[in-house]
Scaffold this motif. Structure first.
Motif, PDB file in Angstrom:
ATOM      1  N   MET A 103      30.162  -6.270  36.466  1.00 54.86           N
ATOM      2  CA  MET A 103      31.159  -6.431  35.418  1.00 54.86           C
ATOM      3  C   MET A 103      31.306  -7.871  34.943  1.00 54.86           C
ATOM      4  SD  MET A 103      32.426  -3.420  34.562  1.00 54.86           S
ATOM      5  CE  MET A 103      30.734  -2.826  34.713  1.00 54.86           C
ATOM      6  N   GLY A 104      30.735  -8.816  35.690  1.00 61.60           N
ATOM      7  CA  GLY A 104      30.877 -10.214  35.313  1.00 61.60           C
ATOM      8  C   GLY A 104      32.183 -10.790  35.831  1.00 61.60           C
ATOM      9  N   PRO A 105      32.342 -12.125  35.787  1.00 69.16           N
ATOM     10  CA  PRO A 105      33.450 -12.810  36.454  1.00 69.16           C
ATOM     11  C   PRO A 105      34.709 -12.956  35.611  1.00 69.16           C
ATOM     12  CG  PRO A 105      31.968 -14.416  35.532  1.00 69.16           C
ATOM     13  CD  PRO A 105      31.369 -13.075  35.199  1.00 69.16           C
ATOM     14  N   ASN A 106      35.647 -13.670  36.200  1.00 71.78           N
ATOM     15  CA  ASN A 106      36.866 -14.076  35.512  1.00 71.78           C
ATOM     16  C   ASN A 106      36.518 -15.029  34.368  1.00 71.78           C
ATOM     17  OD1 ASN A 106      39.605 -14.311  35.024  1.00 71.78           O
ATOM     18  ND2 ASN A 106      40.006 -15.739  36.684  1.00 71.78           N
ATOM     19  N   GLY A 118      27.365 -13.091  33.151  1.00 70.71           N
ATOM     20  CA  GLY A 118      27.330 -11.647  33.341  1.00 70.71           C
ATOM     21  C   GLY A 118      26.860 -10.940  32.088  1.00 70.71           C
ATOM     22  N   PRO A 119      26.620  -9.639  32.187  1.00 73.64           N
ATOM     23  CA  PRO A 119      26.031  -8.892  31.059  1.00 73.64           C
ATOM     24  C   PRO A 119      26.933  -8.758  29.854  1.00 73.64           C
ATOM     25  CG  PRO A 119      26.588  -7.418  32.879  1.00 73.64           C
ATOM     26  CD  PRO A 119      26.770  -8.811  33.394  1.00 73.64           C
ATOM     27  N   PHE A 120      28.252  -9.005  30.022  1.00 74.11           N
ATOM     28  CA  PHE A 120      29.185  -8.782  28.917  1.00 74.11           C
ATOM     29  C   PHE A 120      29.755 -10.088  28.355  1.00 74.11           C
ATOM     30  CE2 PHE A 120      29.307  -5.219  31.946  1.00 74.11           C
ATOM     31  CZ  PHE A 120      28.609  -4.299  31.165  1.00 74.11           C
ATOM     32  N   ALA A 121      29.116 -11.197  28.705  1.00 74.54           N
ATOM     33  CA  ALA A 121      29.477 -12.474  28.096  1.00 74.54           C
ATOM     34  C   ALA A 121      28.869 -12.545  26.702  1.00 74.54           C
ATOM     35  CB  ALA A 121      28.960 -13.631  28.955  1.00 74.54           C
ATOM     36  N   GLN A 122      29.650 -12.968  25.723  1.00 73.99           N
ATOM     37  CA  GLN A 122      29.138 -13.046  24.362  1.00 73.99           C
ATOM     38  C   GLN A 122      27.920 -13.960  24.272  1.00 73.99           C
ATOM     39  OE1 GLN A 122      31.075 -15.444  21.438  1.00 73.99           O
ATOM     40  NE2 GLN A 122      31.080 -13.798  19.907  1.00 73.99           N
ATOM     41  N   SER A 123      27.874 -14.980  25.122  1.00 76.30           N
ATOM     42  CA  SER A 123      26.762 -15.932  25.083  1.00 76.30           C
ATOM     43  C   SER A 123      25.420 -15.287  25.385  1.00 76.30           C
ATOM     44  CB  SER A 123      27.009 -17.066  26.084  1.00 76.30           C
ATOM     45  OG  SER A 123      27.170 -16.545  27.403  1.00 76.30           O
ATOM     46  N   GLY A 124      25.436 -14.116  26.004  1.00 75.70           N
ATOM     47  CA  GLY A 124      24.191 -13.399  26.284  1.00 75.70           C
ATOM     48  C   GLY A 124      23.635 -12.687  25.066  1.00 75.70           C
ATOM     49  N   GLY A 125      24.435 -12.598  24.008  1.00 73.01           N
ATOM     50  CA  GLY A 125      23.963 -12.008  22.758  1.00 73.01           C
ATOM     51  C   GLY A 125      24.136 -10.513  22.634  1.00 73.01           C
ATOM     52  N   ASN A 126      24.757  -9.874  23.643  1.00 71.84           N
ATOM     53  CA  ASN A 126      24.845  -8.409  23.629  1.00 71.84           C
ATOM     54  C   ASN A 126      26.267  -7.875  23.556  1.00 71.84           C
ATOM     55  OD1 ASN A 126      21.989  -8.071  24.009  1.00 71.84           O
ATOM     56  ND2 ASN A 126      22.290  -8.628  26.168  1.00 71.84           N
ATOM     57  N   TRP A 127      27.266  -8.768  23.526  1.00 76.97           N
ATOM     58  CA  TRP A 127      28.641  -8.261  23.664  1.00 76.97           C
ATOM     59  C   TRP A 127      29.620  -9.049  22.794  1.00 76.97           C
ATOM     60  CZ3 TRP A 127      28.790  -3.720  26.030  1.00 76.97           C
ATOM     61  CH2 TRP A 127      30.034  -3.143  26.266  1.00 76.97           C
TER      62      TRP A 127
END
Length: 274
Positions: A103-106, A118-127
């Motif tokens: 789920m990724g961190p605080n 984490g996978p849902f950080a905007q910086s990863g380009g997917n969220w």
């Protein structure tokens, strides 16, 4: 029939499959439809007018239907995926739930509590949050905001001891109501308290933008399931004759049709809990 597991018991493969299905559903536009549905329903619900998804007896069957439709959307991408539940009485800020591969961190305080990995950080380009209830287009979390704590097992036990499903006036003011105490407007404040503890994105009606929303609501649904088993003769009320809330056979917005509280009482044909 699927099995909804405690998130702490998922295998590495199950965690990866869930994350990948969430990302694919977001990429194809399906995820945002669920966010919009929740925002629209939340904005429409009011203590003294029409209320369906919140502040009402149908809070629990409405979210059971919402979870089921979301789970089906994930399974259309990967049939092996079942939603897990987050038992917040045993898994807090140090839980593996918040790992970078799950789920990724605080969030980061200096960046408006933006989640940066984490996978849902905007910086990863997917969220990127395109449908939202606040101005931030990125996922935010602020664990324990304003001193909030997660519910304890003792808190849960006190709510489970209430044997009446709901009481008049069928809103956030209802007392001695299992539904209202579980929803979190009375008593130890269970469901609402968890939203406020995660805070950030989870604190508004755009809360499904945080994927932990689904794990949180699975736990709420699990507790309702346990309550149903404990009190088999105490069913959904009201059964008839009310206005502004759903009677047991009254279809729920936005699905209507056969989406009645009665048809959401038994989930055993679709899933069980581990």
């Amino acid at each position: 029939m699927g099995i909804r597991k405690n998130q702490a018991n998922l295998t590495a493969t199950e965690r990866a499959n869930l994350v990948n299905a969430l990302l694919q559903l977001k990429a194809n536009g399906g995820y945002d439809q669920f966010v919009r549905e929740h925002i629209d329903r939340g904005n429409a619900d009011s203590d003294f007018s029409v209320r369906v998804g919140h502040r009402s007896p149908s809070f629990l069957p409405w979210h059971r239907k919402f979870l089921l439709e979301f789970e089906r959307a994930l399974q259309a991408i990967d049939p092996t995926v079942n939603l897990p539940y987050w038992d917040w009485t045993t898994a807090g800020a140090s839980s593996s739930l918040w790992a970078n591969d799950f789920m990724g961190p605080n969030g980061t305080s200096s960046l408006n509590w933006r989640v940066n990995s984490g996978p849902f950080a905007q910086s990863g380009g997917n969220w990127t949050l395109t449908v939202r209830s606040d101005s931030a287009n990125y996922l935010r979390r602020n664990f324990g905001s304003f001193g909030t704590t997660l519910p304890t097992a003792t808190n849960v036990s006190s709510v489970m001891a209430l044997s009446t499903y709901d009481t008049s006036p069928w809103n956030s003011q209802s007392t001695n109501s299992f539904r209202n105490y579980l929803e979190g407007f009375r008593g130890p404040n269970l469901h609402n308290r968890v939203h406020n503890w995660v805070s950030g994105t989870m604190a508004g009606f755009g809360s499904p933008n945080d994927p932990v929303f689904w794990l949180h609501h699975c736990n709420v649904d699990r507790l309702w399931s346990q309550w149903q088993a404990r009190y088999p003769t105490q069913t959904y009320i009201p059964t008839a004759g009310t206005t502004n809330v759903n009677d047991i056979d009254e279809p729920m917005d936005p699905w209507f049709g056969d989406a009645t509280p009665r048809n959401m009482l038994d989930h055993s044909a679709w899933y069980t809990y581990q």
